[in-house]
Motif scaffolding. Structure first.
Motif, PDB file in Angstrom:
ATOM      1  N   SER A 115      -7.748 -27.178  49.731  1.00 54.34           N
ATOM      2  CA  SER A 115      -8.546 -26.500  50.762  1.00 54.34           C
ATOM      3  C   SER A 115      -8.306 -27.184  52.103  1.00 54.34           C
ATOM      4  O   SER A 115      -7.850 -28.340  52.166  1.00 54.34           O
ATOM      5  CB  SER A 115     -10.038 -26.539  50.426  1.00 54.34           C
ATOM      6  N   TRP A 116      -8.628 -26.491  53.158  1.00 52.90           N
ATOM      7  CA  TRP A 116      -8.508 -27.053  54.502  1.00 52.90           C
ATOM      8  C   TRP A 116      -9.501 -28.205  54.682  1.00 52.90           C
ATOM      9  O   TRP A 116      -9.182 -29.233  55.286  1.00 52.90           O
ATOM     10  CB  TRP A 116      -8.762 -25.960  55.544  1.00 52.90           C
ATOM     11  N   GLU A 117     -10.692 -28.043  54.153  1.00 49.45           N
ATOM     12  CA  GLU A 117     -11.726 -29.065  54.303  1.00 49.45           C
ATOM     13  C   GLU A 117     -11.323 -30.373  53.629  1.00 49.45           C
ATOM     14  O   GLU A 117     -11.569 -31.470  54.165  1.00 49.45           O
ATOM     15  CB  GLU A 117     -13.057 -28.563  53.730  1.00 49.45           C
ATOM     16  N   SER A 118     -10.716 -30.279  52.436  1.00 52.61           N
ATOM     17  CA  SER A 118     -10.305 -31.506  51.742  1.00 52.61           C
ATOM     18  C   SER A 118      -9.204 -32.229  52.508  1.00 52.61           C
ATOM     19  O   SER A 118      -9.137 -33.457  52.518  1.00 52.61           O
ATOM     20  CB  SER A 118      -9.842 -31.184  50.319  1.00 52.61           C
ATOM     21  N   ASP A 160     -10.859 -34.174  55.391  1.00 56.34           N
ATOM     22  CA  ASP A 160     -11.557 -35.372  54.912  1.00 56.34           C
ATOM     23  C   ASP A 160     -10.605 -36.518  54.607  1.00 56.34           C
ATOM     24  O   ASP A 160     -11.023 -37.668  54.515  1.00 56.34           O
ATOM     25  CB  ASP A 160     -12.369 -35.037  53.652  1.00 56.34           C
ATOM     26  N   ASN A 171      -6.436 -21.848  60.914  1.00 53.35           N
ATOM     27  CA  ASN A 171      -7.047 -23.171  61.105  1.00 53.35           C
ATOM     28  C   ASN A 171      -6.059 -24.148  61.736  1.00 53.35           C
ATOM     29  O   ASN A 171      -6.426 -24.942  62.605  1.00 53.35           O
ATOM     30  CB  ASN A 171      -7.532 -23.726  59.766  1.00 53.35           C
TER      31      ASN A 171
END
Length: 451
Positions: A26-29, A32, A56
């Motif tokens: 995912s983009w979020e991972s 992080d 993104n």
């Protein structure tokens, strides 16, 4: 803490672990992880989500990075399809090209981002994409996503005007509403007399006996044609009657005409008018020019100083000194050949750039150059050097407060708040020079004086 730069892979499947890439689902991972990407790669199992990923990327601080896909997804925001090893090689080459840029990639305006994007993708053509939902039917996806203002997507035309970008191939020509510039328009046939849409195509007859002209239905009596006005039997076309060219009748006003008038109606704003009043916009593929590449590779300070070229016409330093030497000799022979030599030093360009950013700084110095140009006479000669100095030779000039005029000029374009432009202005008049002085010595003397 920023770790080693790696290719970022988006996928849910297993990949053999290597130091050159890292896999995320995912983009979020990825965000992080704090890993600094050299580029991105989208696996085929992420095809359904690739639009979210690429959007993104292009809206992030890594907008300029290469992004490849495993499948050929045919999207203008992607850089094509490559296998992982070739993608890593391409991204590494891009990283080397970035080091040649003498400015930070943070805080750039949309126009500067576009130039950087094209510089890193040498030979790339930006091709307009047909989109029936777009206001003008065509969009440039990378221009749209890099734009600071989504209500203004035509800012790239300024780069074309400056020859930093160039049109290459005409893709389409679109007509736009002259009120709202929407391409979502349609055409209506109306009565030329009352502009009503209630018109009907009909066959007309012209009775030779009495001259009456009317619709065929008025003449039809069973299988016969009889004039409703004089009751003449019309048997032979060309002898008893003919068919006039008028083919339409308006059911609103009764007007008979040959061809209807065509008007356009805008779906977006409801504007109506003659089609010849529609605006026309041509959509081309766009490429970066050689001048655009050279302009980008200059240091920011040099970019700012080069803006003066737009308003001021220069001669070479060698020619300037030759001309100045010649005038010094003329003045020694005849004091009527008076002149002045002015020096303008631009002192805090770096400070201006740091405070305002390169785009606003360009506009500040562009305004200054324009004002200087308006002040100069046709006979004045301008020269600039690599040390951010402007030399102005003013023939037939006596001491009349030129420094004050230049200072007032600079003050007139100063920003209302924030960092102010600092320039050092000095001037030497022919009446003040020594008898044995030459051009080089005079320029050095003027330059060596303290602010």
């Amino acid at each position: 803490m920023v770790l080693q730069k790696k290719l970022i892979i988006f996928s849910n499947r297993f990949f053999e672990k290597r130091e050159t890439y890292e896999v995320f689902n995912s983009w979020e991972s990825f965000l992080d992880s704090a890993i600094e990407p050299i580029g991105f790669w989208i696996a085929k199992d992420f095809n359904d989500n690739y639009l979210s990923i690429i959007n993104n990327i292009r809206r992030s601080n890594w907008w300029y990075k290469y992004c490849f896909s495993e499948d050929n997804l045919n999207n203008e925001l992607l850089d094509g399809s490559l296998d992982i090893d070739k993608a890593i090689d391409k991204c590494n080459l891009s990283e080397k090209k970035i080091t040649k840029l003498k400015f930070s990639l943070e805080g750039l305006a949309a126009s500067e981002k576009l130039l950087v994007y094209l510089y890193l993708r040498e030979g790339l053509e930006i091709v307009p994409q047909f989109n029936p939902n777009a206001p003008k039917l065509y969009t440039y996806p990378i221009i749209e996503i890099l734009s600071d203002n989504q209500n203004d997507l035509d800012w790239y035309q300024e780069l074309i005007r400056k020859n930093l970008l160039a049109y290459k191939k005409l893709i389409d020509r679109v007509r736009l509403c002259n009120n709202c510039s929407s391409a979502h328009i349609y055409f209506i046939d109306v009565c030329p007399n009352c502009k009503n849409i209630d018109i009907k195509r009909s066959r007309f007859l012209h009775c030779f006996a009495c001259g009456y002209v009317g619709r065929q239905e008025e003449f039809s009596k069973g299988y016969d044609l009889i004039c409703p006005k004089c009751n003449a039997h019309l048997k032979h076309i060309g002898v008893d009657y003919d068919l006039p060219t008028a083919q339409y009748i308006c059911n609103n006003c009764g007007y008979v005409f040959e061809e209807p008038e065509t008007i356009y109606r805008c779906i977006a704003c409801g504007e109506e008018g003659s089609p010849d009043k529609l605006n026309i916009q041509e959509f081309y593929s766009i490429e970066m020019t050689l001048y655009g590449r050279e302009w980008l590779l200059l240091e920011q300070k040099k970019i700012i100083f080069s803006v003066l070229n737009e308003s001021l016409k220069y001669v070479s330093l060698e020619y300037f000194q030759l001309l100045l030497d010649w005038f010094i000799k003329l003045y020694r022979r005849d004091s009527n050949f008076s002149f002045a030599l002015a020096l303008i030093k631009f002192q805090n360009i770096e400070e201006i750039i740091q405070f305002y950013g390169i785009s606003q700084s360009i506009e500040i110095y562009r305004a200054l150059a324009q004002r200087i140009s308006e002040m100069l006479r046709n006979t004045d000669i301008v020269c600039r050097d690599d040390e951010y100095k402007l030399w102005i030779f003013l023939p037939a000039t006596k001491k009349k407060g030129i420094c004050n005029r230049i200072n007032k000029l600079v003050n007139s374009i100063q920003p209302e708040s924030g960092v102010k432009i600092k320039v050092y202005i000095n001037i030497q008049y022919s009446s003040e020079i020594d008898s044995e002085i030459n051009a080089e010595f005079l320029m050095n003397k003027l330059d060596s004086k303290n602010d």
